[in-house]
Design a protein around this motif. Structure first.
Motif, mmCIF file in Angstrom:
data_model
loop_
_atom_site.group_PDB
_atom_site.id
_atom_site.type_symbol
_atom_site.label_atom_id
_atom_site.label_comp_id
_atom_site.label_asym_id
_atom_site.label_seq_id
_atom_site.Cartn_x
_atom_site.Cartn_y
_atom_site.Cartn_z
ATOM 1 N N VAL A 1 -13.311 4.309 -0.613
ATOM 2 C CA VAL A 1 -13.152 3.231 -1.587
ATOM 3 C C VAL A 1 -13.668 1.941 -0.965
ATOM 4 N N HIS A 2 -14.441 1.173 -1.720
ATOM 5 C CA HIS A 2 -14.922 -0.126 -1.252
ATOM 6 C C HIS A 2 -14.699 -1.146 -2.356
ATOM 7 N N GLY A 3 -14.176 -2.326 -1.979
ATOM 8 C CA GLY A 3 -13.905 -3.314 -3.011
ATOM 9 C C GLY A 3 -13.742 -4.719 -2.468
ATOM 10 N N LYS A 4 -13.492 -5.634 -3.387
ATOM 11 C CA LYS A 4 -13.309 -7.046 -3.071
ATOM 12 C C LYS A 4 -12.174 -7.586 -3.924
ATOM 13 N N ARG A 5 -11.308 -8.420 -3.314
ATOM 14 C CA ARG A 5 -10.201 -9.019 -4.052
ATOM 15 C C ARG A 5 -10.150 -10.521 -3.790
ATOM 16 N N GLY A 6 -10.113 -11.296 -4.891
ATOM 17 C CA GLY A 6 -9.961 -12.733 -4.802
ATOM 18 C C GLY A 6 -11.233 -13.463 -4.431
ATOM 19 N N THR A 7 -11.236 -14.783 -4.694
ATOM 20 C CA THR A 7 -12.326 -15.668 -4.293
ATOM 21 C C THR A 7 -11.724 -16.932 -3.685
ATOM 22 N N LEU A 8 -12.469 -17.573 -2.810
ATOM 23 C CA LEU A 8 -11.982 -18.788 -2.166
ATOM 24 C C LEU A 8 -11.735 -19.890 -3.185
ATOM 25 N N ALA A 9 -12.646 -20.051 -4.133
ATOM 26 C CA ALA A 9 -12.543 -21.148 -5.089
ATOM 27 C C ALA A 9 -11.330 -21.007 -6.005
ATOM 28 N N THR A 10 -11.026 -19.778 -6.413
ATOM 29 C CA THR A 10 -9.955 -19.568 -7.400
ATOM 30 C C THR A 10 -8.615 -19.277 -6.753
ATOM 31 N N ASN A 11 -8.618 -18.471 -5.697
ATOM 32 C CA ASN A 11 -7.356 -17.965 -5.138
ATOM 33 C C ASN A 11 -7.031 -18.477 -3.746
ATOM 34 N N GLY A 12 -7.983 -19.118 -3.085
ATOM 35 C CA GLY A 12 -7.731 -19.623 -1.736
ATOM 36 C C GLY A 12 -7.911 -18.583 -0.655
ATOM 37 N N ILE A 13 -8.030 -17.310 -1.021
ATOM 38 C CA ILE A 13 -8.216 -16.207 -0.069
ATOM 39 C C ILE A 13 -9.197 -15.200 -0.671
ATOM 40 N N GLU A 14 -10.077 -14.682 0.170
ATOM 41 C CA GLU A 14 -11.045 -13.670 -0.267
ATOM 42 C C GLU A 14 -10.962 -12.488 0.689
ATOM 43 N N GLU A 15 -10.836 -11.289 0.120
ATOM 44 C CA GLU A 15 -10.725 -10.073 0.922
ATOM 45 C C GLU A 15 -11.831 -9.085 0.534
ATOM 46 N N VAL A 16 -12.475 -8.506 1.527
ATOM 47 C CA VAL A 16 -13.422 -7.408 1.322
ATOM 48 C C VAL A 16 -12.886 -6.222 2.115
ATOM 49 N N TYR A 17 -12.708 -5.077 1.471
ATOM 50 C CA TYR A 17 -12.044 -3.964 2.131
ATOM 51 C C TYR A 17 -12.780 -2.644 1.898
ATOM 52 N N SER A 18 -12.562 -1.737 2.846
ATOM 53 C CA SER A 18 -13.042 -0.360 2.729
ATOM 54 C C SER A 18 -11.904 0.567 3.130
ATOM 55 N N LYS A 19 -11.725 1.637 2.382
ATOM 56 C CA LYS A 19 -10.649 2.587 2.661
ATOM 57 C C LYS A 19 -11.219 3.990 2.784
ATOM 58 N N ILE A 20 -10.686 4.724 3.730
ATOM 59 C CA ILE A 20 -10.951 6.156 3.821
ATOM 60 C C ILE A 20 -9.612 6.869 3.662
ATOM 61 N N VAL A 21 -9.539 7.730 2.694
ATOM 62 C CA VAL A 21 -8.301 8.448 2.386
ATOM 63 C C VAL A 21 -8.538 9.939 2.628
ATOM 64 N N VAL A 22 -7.726 10.524 3.501
ATOM 65 C CA VAL A 22 -7.823 11.950 3.800
ATOM 66 C C VAL A 22 -6.479 12.592 3.493
ATOM 67 N N GLY A 23 -6.490 13.615 2.668
ATOM 68 C CA GLY A 23 -5.252 14.296 2.322
ATOM 69 C C GLY A 23 -5.493 15.779 2.108
ATOM 70 N N PHE A 24 -4.413 16.488 1.862
ATOM 71 C CA PHE A 24 -4.577 17.900 1.574
ATOM 72 C C PHE A 24 -3.592 18.332 0.502
ATOM 73 N N SER A 25 -4.026 19.299 -0.272
ATOM 74 C CA SER A 25 -3.193 19.958 -1.270
ATOM 75 C C SER A 25 -3.012 21.391 -0.814
ATOM 76 N N LEU A 26 -1.792 21.762 -0.499
ATOM 77 C CA LEU A 26 -1.503 23.061 0.094
ATOM 78 C C LEU A 26 -0.745 23.908 -0.905
ATOM 79 N N GLY A 27 -1.353 24.994 -1.350
ATOM 80 C CA GLY A 27 -0.701 25.886 -2.301
ATOM 81 C C GLY A 27 -0.732 27.315 -1.831
ATOM 82 N N ASP A 28 0.317 28.080 -2.165
ATOM 83 C CA ASP A 28 0.373 29.462 -1.694
ATOM 84 C C ASP A 28 1.309 30.266 -2.595
ATOM 85 N N PHE A 29 0.790 31.344 -3.186
ATOM 86 C CA PHE A 29 1.615 32.206 -4.028
ATOM 87 C C PHE A 29 2.725 32.892 -3.236
ATOM 88 N N SER A 30 2.490 33.139 -1.946
ATOM 89 C CA SER A 30 3.432 33.941 -1.176
ATOM 90 C C SER A 30 4.784 33.262 -0.998
#
Length: 444
Positions: A407-436
């Motif tokens: 995920v890559h994004g930006k939140r806020g601006t200096l002029a409007t909010n006083g703080i500007e953030e640019v971020y990148s996220k890496i999300v790793v997960g697993f879905s574990l299923g088993d009939f047994s």
């Protein structure tokens, strides 16, 4: 018979059998492991988000790794291949046992009018265990982060023109809220689903102001410590309608509602004196002890998706949260503004029923979202958050997947909010299923 039908048929047979002792041990072991990892990782996370100073901290999405790939949406799309944490009604589409958890890593660049910094944060995502009770009813047990408080800043005030004597004032916040979740999703008839999520919300938030005077040889710090404990139950309702609109396609229409609710709050404010290191306490004087409530805002989510089972899903979500109705323990709104999010996402499986070809079974996803957040440092407009996401679910065995999202994004601006953030996220997960898990061993 297709693989999807075969999976559903096998699961239905297994669910009619009594849960064996080994399956119970597996369930307990996974939940305990999840709790330990969650507590260890949460205590170790490091970040600096000034927005988390407001309210009860920065809200943490309930989205799992699969939802992250599609712009964070999921109100109206579900599959037996993963757990839907956003709409309890759609749990009923999970016909076999699934365990899910993930790790989120975020790198963020933060800029204000006078400073710039880079931070890294790691968190454990939702931990969920879906347990089919019958062919129409699925139950979920889980633990999720709800809010996060993590900020640190300071100011230096000179006491004379030469700058030899000065006072440093530090502002620090830590803690957050978590949810222990029990959800139930039920299929009323062929196309209609309803659900109820009950969560016990708990946590501690610390907001400290520390002053250290470097003049006259003073070797101590004075801290105003504000510690607040929160606890209480929160409820969410969900519903979904899934009519078949052609030979191959279904239309999913769904909604959820978190009505305005309250949490118990106990606040303790103290003046504490420390040595110059800030580690050894010299004394502490209690200023106030307050018991009261905080009022949480209502949140409404709506979603629609077009689904071709086992191949294609295109979804659109919209949500709104009335943060202007928030009240802290002192009855203040903290100038939060109403928030809203619109998200779009799609998923594609090349050939779920292919006999060979590993990548025919990989689930590819893409998404984007726009959020009008409730947080602002200056002015009255909430920070706008734009992001896009991509990801894939890689089959491991049977009905288990490794999920990877970016995920890559930006939140806020200096002029409007006083703080500007640019971020990148890496999300790793697993879905574990088993009939047994639901299968009794047989001796021939």
């Amino acid at each position: 018979m297709s693989k999807l039908k075969t999976l559903a048929h096998q699961t239905s047979l297994h669910n009619r059998k009594r849960l064996p002792v080994m399956a119970k041990l597996k369930i307990v072991s996974l939940l305990v492991l999840g709790l330990v990892l969650h507590s260890q990782w949460s205590s170790a996370q490091q970040s600096n988000s000034p927005y988390s100073y407001l309210g009860i901290g920065e809200a943490v999405t309930e989205a799992g790794s699969v939802n992250y790939m599609m712009g964070g949406l999921g109100v109206a799309n579900a599959s037996g291949l993963y757990i839907n944490n956003l709409n309890p009604a759609l749990l009923a589409r999970n016909r076999y046992t699934l365990f899910e958890m993930g790790v989120n890593t975020e790198v963020k660049g933060l800029q204000s009018s006078s400073k710039r910094s880079n931070t890294t944060r790691g968190t454990i995502g939702p931990i969920s265990l879906a347990l089919p009770v019958s062919s129409r009813w699925t139950m979920l047990l889980g633990l999720r982060p709800s809010t996060n408080v993590d900020y640190s800043t300071f100011a230096v005030n000179k006491l004379d023109l030469l700058g030899k004597d000065s006072t440093t004032i530090s502002y620090n916040g830590s803690g957050g809220l978590n949810k222990a979740v029990w959800s139930n999703g039920v299929r009323l008839n062929k196309n209609v689903y309803v659900g109820l999520e009950t969560s016990y919300t708990f946590g501690v938030i610390n907001n400290d102001i520390t002053t250290q005077n470097y003049s006259d040889g003073q070797n101590y710090q004075i801290k105003l410590a504000d510690r607040t404990n929160y606890s209480g139950f929160i409820f969410k309702l969900g519903g979904a309608w899934r009519p078949k609109i052609s030979k191959e396609y279904f239309l999913n229409i769904a909604a959820t509602a978190d009505f305005s609710q309250t949490l118990k709050a106990k606040s303790l404010r103290q003046f504490r004196t420390f040595d110059a290191s800030g580690i050894t306490a010299i004394n502490a004087d209690t200023l106030t002890q307050t018991t009261g409530h905080v009022t949480l805002p209502s949140t409404y989510r709506f979603g629609i998706s077009l689904e071709k089972p086992g191949q294609l899903n295109v979804s659109l979500d919209y949500s709104m949260t009335k943060w202007t109705a928030f009240r802290n323990i002192e009855g203040n709104s903290e100038k939060l503004v109403d928030a809203s999010t619109i998200a779009f996402g799609a998923e594609y499986i090349p050939d779920f029923e292919a006999i060979s070809g590993y990548f025919n079974h990989v689930v590819y996803r893409v998404g984007a979202s726009y959020t009008q957040s409730p947080y602002t440092v200056t002015g009255t407009a909430g920070a706008k958050d734009y992001n896009f996401s991509v990801g894939a679910s890689f089959p491991m065995r049977t009905i288990s997947y490794l999920n990877v999202a970016f995920v890559h994004g930006k939140r806020g601006t200096l002029a409007t909010n006083g703080i500007e953030e640019v971020y990148s996220k890496i999300v790793v997960g697993f879905s574990l299923g088993d009939f047994s898990w639901f299968r009794k061993p047989k001796i021939d």
